[in-house]
Design a protein around this motif. Structure first.
Motif, PDB file in Angstrom:
ATOM      1  N   ALA A  22       0.821  -1.211   0.000  1.00 59.38           N
ATOM      2  CA  ALA A  22       0.000   0.000   0.000  1.00 59.38           C
ATOM      3  C   ALA A  22       0.854   1.260   0.000  1.00 59.38           C
ATOM      4  CB  ALA A  22      -0.926  -0.006   1.211  1.00 59.38           C
ATOM      5  N   ASP A  23       2.003   1.199   0.661  1.00 53.92           N
ATOM      6  CA  ASP A  23       2.841   2.388   0.816  1.00 53.92           C
ATOM      7  C   ASP A  23       3.940   2.490  -0.236  1.00 53.92           C
ATOM      8  OD1 ASP A  23       1.334   2.953   3.054  1.00 53.92           O
ATOM      9  OD2 ASP A  23       2.742   2.007   4.445  1.00 53.92           O
ATOM     10  N   GLY A  24       4.018   1.521  -1.134  1.00 50.32           N
ATOM     11  CA  GLY A  24       5.045   1.566  -2.168  1.00 50.32           C
ATOM     12  C   GLY A  24       6.437   1.287  -1.653  1.00 50.32           C
ATOM     13  N   GLY A  25       6.544   0.509  -0.581  1.00 50.98           N
ATOM     14  CA  GLY A  25       7.856   0.172  -0.031  1.00 50.98           C
ATOM     15  C   GLY A  25       8.556  -0.906  -0.839  1.00 50.98           C
ATOM     16  N   LEU A  26       9.830  -1.097  -0.547  1.00 46.96           N
ATOM     17  CA  LEU A  26      10.644  -2.039  -1.326  1.00 46.96           C
ATOM     18  C   LEU A  26      11.216  -3.176  -0.485  1.00 46.96           C
ATOM     19  CD1 LEU A  26      12.647   0.515  -3.512  1.00 46.96           C
ATOM     20  CD2 LEU A  26      10.603  -0.775  -4.161  1.00 46.96           C
ATOM     21  N   GLU A 234      16.699 -11.493  -1.577  1.00 49.98           N
ATOM     22  CA  GLU A 234      16.042 -11.889  -2.827  1.00 49.98           C
ATOM     23  C   GLU A 234      14.542 -11.604  -2.835  1.00 49.98           C
ATOM     24  OE1 GLU A 234      17.056 -15.587  -4.647  1.00 49.98           O
ATOM     25  OE2 GLU A 234      19.123 -15.534  -3.918  1.00 49.98           O
ATOM     26  N   PRO A 235      13.809 -11.722  -1.698  1.00 50.44           N
ATOM     27  CA  PRO A 235      12.389 -11.369  -1.752  1.00 50.44           C
ATOM     28  C   PRO A 235      12.145  -9.930  -2.200  1.00 50.44           C
ATOM     29  CG  PRO A 235      12.838 -12.642   0.225  1.00 50.44           C
ATOM     30  CD  PRO A 235      14.172 -12.309  -0.384  1.00 50.44           C
ATOM     31  N   ASP A 236      13.104  -9.028  -1.957  1.00 55.54           N
ATOM     32  CA  ASP A 236      12.932  -7.629  -2.357  1.00 55.54           C
ATOM     33  C   ASP A 236      13.026  -7.444  -3.864  1.00 55.54           C
ATOM     34  OD1 ASP A 236      12.894  -7.268   0.353  1.00 55.54           O
ATOM     35  OD2 ASP A 236      14.714  -6.046   0.456  1.00 55.54           O
ATOM     36  N   TRP A 237      13.660  -8.386  -4.548  1.00 52.33           N
ATOM     37  CA  TRP A 237      13.896  -8.202  -5.979  1.00 52.33           C
ATOM     38  C   TRP A 237      12.583  -8.072  -6.754  1.00 52.33           C
ATOM     39  CZ3 TRP A 237      18.268 -12.340  -7.113  1.00 52.33           C
ATOM     40  CH2 TRP A 237      19.408 -11.994  -6.364  1.00 52.33           C
ATOM     41  N   ILE A 242      14.547  -5.246  -9.422  1.00 53.21           N
ATOM     42  CA  ILE A 242      15.999  -5.139  -9.605  1.00 53.21           C
ATOM     43  C   ILE A 242      16.682  -6.204  -8.756  1.00 53.21           C
ATOM     44  CG2 ILE A 242      18.023  -3.648  -9.357  1.00 53.21           C
ATOM     45  CD1 ILE A 242      16.105  -1.251  -9.491  1.00 53.21           C
ATOM     46  N   ARG A 243      17.569  -6.966  -9.364  1.00 48.97           N
ATOM     47  CA  ARG A 243      18.394  -7.917  -8.610  1.00 48.97           C
ATOM     48  C   ARG A 243      19.593  -7.142  -8.061  1.00 48.97           C
ATOM     49  NH1 ARG A 243      17.893 -10.474 -13.494  1.00 48.97           N
ATOM     50  NH2 ARG A 243      20.143 -10.372 -13.836  1.00 48.97           N
ATOM     51  N   GLU A 244      19.584  -6.921  -6.759  1.00 46.67           N
ATOM     52  CA  GLU A 244      20.631  -6.076  -6.193  1.00 46.67           C
ATOM     53  C   GLU A 244      21.220  -6.674  -4.925  1.00 46.67           C
ATOM     54  OE1 GLU A 244      18.810  -2.299  -5.419  1.00 46.67           O
ATOM     55  OE2 GLU A 244      17.813  -2.990  -3.598  1.00 46.67           O
ATOM     56  N   GLY A 245      22.475  -6.316  -4.680  1.00 48.31           N
ATOM     57  CA  GLY A 245      23.124  -6.609  -3.417  1.00 48.31           C
ATOM     58  C   GLY A 245      23.157  -5.346  -2.583  1.00 48.31           C
ATOM     59  N   PRO A 304      21.115   8.894  -5.189  1.00 46.23           N
ATOM     60  CA  PRO A 304      19.996   8.826  -4.233  1.00 46.23           C
ATOM     61  C   PRO A 304      18.694   8.435  -4.917  1.00 46.23           C
ATOM     62  CG  PRO A 304      21.216  10.892  -4.021  1.00 46.23           C
ATOM     63  CD  PRO A 304      21.677  10.250  -5.285  1.00 46.23           C
ATOM     64  N   PHE A 305      17.858   7.673  -4.197  1.00 44.42           N
ATOM     65  CA  PHE A 305      16.525   7.382  -4.714  1.00 44.42           C
ATOM     66  C   PHE A 305      15.445   7.422  -3.630  1.00 44.42           C
ATOM     67  CE2 PHE A 305      17.963   3.178  -3.412  1.00 44.42           C
ATOM     68  CZ  PHE A 305      16.825   2.552  -2.934  1.00 44.42           C
ATOM     69  N   ARG A 306      15.818   7.597  -2.363  1.00 47.31           N
ATOM     70  CA  ARG A 306      14.822   7.604  -1.293  1.00 47.31           C
ATOM     71  C   ARG A 306      15.446   8.242  -0.055  1.00 47.31           C
ATOM     72  NH1 ARG A 306      12.867   1.743   0.451  1.00 47.31           N
ATOM     73  NH2 ARG A 306      15.029   1.724   1.148  1.00 47.31           N
TER      74      ARG A 306
END
Length: 323
Positions: A22-26, A234-237, A242-245, A304-306
């Motif tokens: 709902a909040d657009g979190g990552l 990995e659940p955040d991807w 985006i596949r990120e470390g 920066p993005f957030r």
């Protein structure tokens, strides 16, 4: 209303995931991470958690309080709570934050008053309603943090010349030495307190996303000059696409600063992420970091993005130092 317990892990994950969407979190919460939170030794569930449980067993809201009472500059309790989007606007958030403040003041009343005592929380800056809720409860913004990301499809800078210093992959035998190096490296950072062995084991190297194989130290003989602790969630991807470390902690001890070690640790981390097929690297930084970390990150390509804000309320309403 009742405290959380380990059997609530799945319901808690569902609550936080509904709020994130709902909040657009990552940052995705899964059952494993919820269970890990409920095993935090600084947050005894029976006294430091509260949930509003619906008749079907799902959660309408929850709150956890993490104690950081053994600092050398302050004694703090950190709040972390959320209300399910379907149950917002009914005063639940106000009620659970009121409980958090009252319980935090109870905790802080039981510790020595020789240091500033505060109740703290974090919110993404764009969540104006959450920030306003904190402010209504007597919190004030005291610090800002920036989330940054770096596309690994772009060329990675060359590795700085470290002379006789050498890289080594982090292994279990070095963990305690790295904890001590971390406490030294962050001693001059705002709000930083020495990390105990217990907290280190749970929050940093015990985090479900911690990747020892992607974490590194720089050695000067037998001395740790710098280090990085890296993570993969990995659940955040799926949430970000985006596949990120994640570069979780980068530290350089004072005697080795201004020699390119932070850049070297970032370059090595990005190389390792890219070698495992990741598309990006991410990290968070204090916007006013005294070591100039923000500029270092920008120079190697992070953007920066957030933004997030740290909210602080003095114990019992008393005026507390914020430095």
């Amino acid at each position: 209303w009742r405290p959380l317990n380990p059997d609530d892990a799945l319901a808690r994950a569902a609550l936080h995931e509904a709020a994130r969407v709902a909040d657009g979190g990552l940052e995705v919460m899964i059952e494993e991470s919820a269970r890990h939170d409920l095993a935090d030794p600084t947050c005894p569930p029976a006294t430091n958690t509260l949930a509003l449980v619906l008749p079907n067993g799902s959660l309408a809201a929850d709150m956890t309080l993490r104690e950081r009472l053994d600092g050398i500059g302050s004694r703090r309790v950190f709040t972390w709570g959320v209300t399910h989007p379907a149950h917002r606007g009914q005063g639940i958030g106000t009620a659970i934050l009121r409980w958090a403040v009252e319980r935090s003041d109870e905790i802080l009343a039981g510790v020595p008053a020789d240091l500033p005592r505060t109740v703290e929380g974090f919110s993404e800056e764009r969540h104006a309603d959450a920030v306003a809720l904190y402010e209504t409860a007597g919190f004030q913004p005291v610090r800002w943090y920036v989330a940054m990301r770096r596309d690994l499809g772009e060329p990675i800078p060359a590795m700085p010349d470290l002379g006789a210093l050498r890289f080594q992959a982090l292994d279990r035998s070095l963990r305690e030495l790295v904890r001590r190096a971390h406490n030294e490296a962050f001693a001059d950072h705002w709000g930083s307190e020495p990390v105990t062995s217990e907290t280190w084991a749970h929050d940093l190297v015990g985090d479900p996303g911690f990747r020892q194989d992607l974490s590194f130290v720089i050695l000067d003989g037998a001395e740790i000059a710098g280090y990085t602790l890296n993570y993969v969630y990995e659940p955040d991807w799926a949430a970000s696409g985006i596949r990120e470390g994640v570069v979780g902690q980068v530290g350089v001890r004072r005697a080795w600063r201004k020699r390119g070690l932070a850049t070297a640790l970032l370059v090595r981390s990005m190389e390792a992420f890219r070698a495992t097929g990741m598309e990006a690297a991410a990290l968070d930084v204090d916007a006013d970091n005294p070591t100039g970390a923000f500029g270092v990150y920008e120079r190697v390509g992070f953007r920066p993005f957030r933004r997030s804000v740290r909210m602080q309320r003095p114990f019992g309403g008393e005026i507390a130092a914020t430095s």
